[in-house]
Design an enzyme around this catalytic site. Structure first.
Site, mmCIF file in Angstrom:
data_model
loop_
_atom_site.group_PDB
_atom_site.id
_atom_site.type_symbol
_atom_site.label_atom_id
_atom_site.label_comp_id
_atom_site.label_asym_id
_atom_site.label_seq_id
_atom_site.Cartn_x
_atom_site.Cartn_y
_atom_site.Cartn_z
ATOM 1 C CB SER A 8 -0.936 0.022 1.215
ATOM 2 O OG SER A 8 -0.195 0.135 2.415
ATOM 3 C CB CYS A 9 1.820 3.769 -1.896
ATOM 4 S SG CYS A 9 0.808 3.927 -3.387
ATOM 5 N N PRO A 10 0.407 5.963 -0.219
ATOM 6 C CG PRO A 10 1.602 7.729 0.729
ATOM 7 C CD PRO A 10 1.785 6.411 0.043
ATOM 8 N N GLY A 12 -2.168 4.979 -3.590
ATOM 9 C CA GLY A 12 -2.767 3.699 -3.959
ATOM 10 C C GLY A 12 -2.897 3.531 -5.449
ATOM 11 C CB THR A 16 -0.360 0.094 -4.270
ATOM 12 O OG1 THR A 16 -0.445 1.138 -3.302
ATOM 13 C CG2 THR A 16 -1.114 -1.122 -3.765
#
Length: 490
Positions: A8-10, A12, A16
């Protein structure tokens, strides 16, 4: 080995899925089986509980709080930022295998303590994780609300806001619409889009604050955080107030969760006591203690932005553009982006145009370089370059990551230079943008689109030239290893 992973990443969007693909390939190359759950912008398709039960180890490659971590309790865990999942997937897989091999088996395994819930971070790392969690949940409101408002101005003109909020429009003076059912009849589709977009945009700070608190204290932090964010909006504290409210709410709820209640009161504590005390405490602090000083700071920042012109505006464009090109979707990039969103919310539209131009440039410039001088790039990089054209056009800065991962010492300075050039030129022309995202799709919404396009082209060329120059003067080992047979296929 059987492995499961969550990425996951900020935003998305890109990190991700790139991390998921890298982990899948690394596990396959090492002869292991892996199932990956991507907690991205499109939501998450949860891992099969049977796959989790059979898993020998778990990998988290995440820059935001992993949802439903309890599913993995008791499993050996390797965790790290999402970029580690992209750049060092093989290392993460090897660490997971090593931990699985070292884990106790049989009855001892059942008695083993639960795996840690996430990466062991210092104070700075935890703060970054909490802030990025808030940003992750806020971004859909930014995109939807901002683009709806911008489209409303395109369809109805710059004065369409006067129909909804009160004022003169096309020779007629309007009162502010208090009955929402009147909007469509009185202001048309443009007025309706403006009203809906405005409501979505008004939720930016509360959502940011609520999910910063969520990242710190889980679900019980949401209500105090959202209320604190709403108070920040009402007192004029803006984004700075939202950040403070989220952190204060999270800290208060974390402290309240430490109170040990007997079994009879445990349910009441979670459902009633903690939300009640948390909301009141955050509200008191924001209204009585820090809300007004933060509001004054926010007002000063807004006035400073509005007063920028000439050399100062260009310098701001240089700084924000370089930040956009520094970590390509990472925390520094997000700080610059949120600065643009904050300026947008404050009525300064030039900053957002500079930020978007600078964010589009890294993938476009590297794609250009891979076409102009293909011998300087590996076959994999040239393939990434084909996708980078599209990603850059849509303002997905992460399209430059494959190049930066393979050759950071040459690529990152190039993207910073290109971003700085794009930001400076955009600010020099005074290009403006009312939408916080969209890339080429929102060019019709830009004030002085010619200046914006010149900035985009200048930054793209600067990135490409810088990358070619650095790679020519200082060739990487990967580029030197490209064989002639691969070049024939171009």
């Amino acid at each position: 080995m059987k492995l499961v992973a969550v990425t996951s990443c900020p935003t998305g969007i890109a990190h991700t899925y790139m991390a998921a693909e890298a982990l899948e390939q690394a596990a396959k190359d090492a002869g292991h089986e892996i199932h990956v759950e991507t907690q991205g912008a499109a939501g998450a398709e949860a891992l099969d509980p049977a796959d989790i039960a059979r898993a020998d180890a778990v990998i988290f490659a995440a820059d935001v709080d992993v949802r439903d971590k309890d599913r993995f309790a008791g499993k050996p865990l390797v965790s790290g930022p999402v970029k580690r999942g992209i750049n060092h997937a093989a290392d993460m897989v090897a660490e997971a295998v090593a931990q699985a091999e070292a884990a106790p088996a049989g009855p001892a395994a059942a008695a083993a303590p639960a795996a840690p819930a996430g990466p062991r971070l210092g104070p700075g790392g935890k703060l970054r994780l909490w802030l990025m969690t808030g940003v992750s949940y806020m971004l859909p409101f930014v995109a939807a609300g901002g683009i709806l408002i911008a489209l409303a101005f395109v369809i109805g003109g710059a004065e369409i806001a006067n129909v909804v909020n009160g004022g003169e429009f096309q020779g007629t003076t309007y009162e502010a619409i208090t009955d929402p059912t009147q909007i469509l009849g009185q202001a048309g589709i443009a007025g309706l889009m403006f009203a809906i977009g405005g409501l979505a945009f008004s939720m930016l700070v509360p959502i940011l604050a609520g999910f910063i608190a969520f990242g710190m204290a889980d679900r019980m932090g949401i209500a105090p955080g959202v209320v604190g964010g709403l108070i920040a909006v009402n007192v004029g504290a803006g984004f700075l107030g939202g950040l403070a409210a989220g952190l204060i709410a999270g800290a208060i709820v974390m402290a309240l969760k430490l109170i040990k209640a007997n079994q009879a009161f445990a349910g009441i504590m979670r459902i009633v006591i903690i939300p009640l005390v948390g909301v009141f405490a955050v509200g008191f602090i924001m209204l009585v203690l820090i809300g007004q000083p933060i509001a004054d700071a926010q007002a000063w920042l807004t006035d400073w932005l509005a007063g920028l012109s000439g050399v100062n505006a260009v310098l701001l464009g240089v700084i924000l553009g370089a930040m956009m090109g520094f970590d390509l979707g990472g925390p520094v990039n997000k700080v610059a982006y949120l600065f643009g969103v904050g300026a947008l919310a404050s009525g300064d539209f030039t900053v957002m145009a500079a930020v978007m131009a600078a964010g589009m440039v890294p993938p476009l410039g590297l794609a250009l370089a891979s076409v102009v001088r293909p011998k300087l790039f590996t076959q994999a990089e040239r393939q990434s370059g084909k996708a980078a054209w599209l990603l850059g056009a849509f303002f997905i800065t992460e399209g430059a990551i494959p190049f930066a991962a393979a050759d950071p010492l040459r690529v990152i300075p190039s993207t910073m230079v290109g971003g700085a050039v794009a930001g400076a030129v955009s600010m020099a022309f005074g290009a403006s943008l009312r939408a916080p995202h969209g890339g080429i799709w929102v060019i019709p919404l830009i004030g002085d689109p010619g200046g914006f396009i010149v900035a985009l082209l200048a930054g793209t060329v600067a990135t490409g030239l810088c990358a070619v120059a650095l790679k020519t003067a200082w060739k990487s080992k990967a580029a030197q290893a490209v064989d002639d047979s691969a070049l024939v296929t171009i």
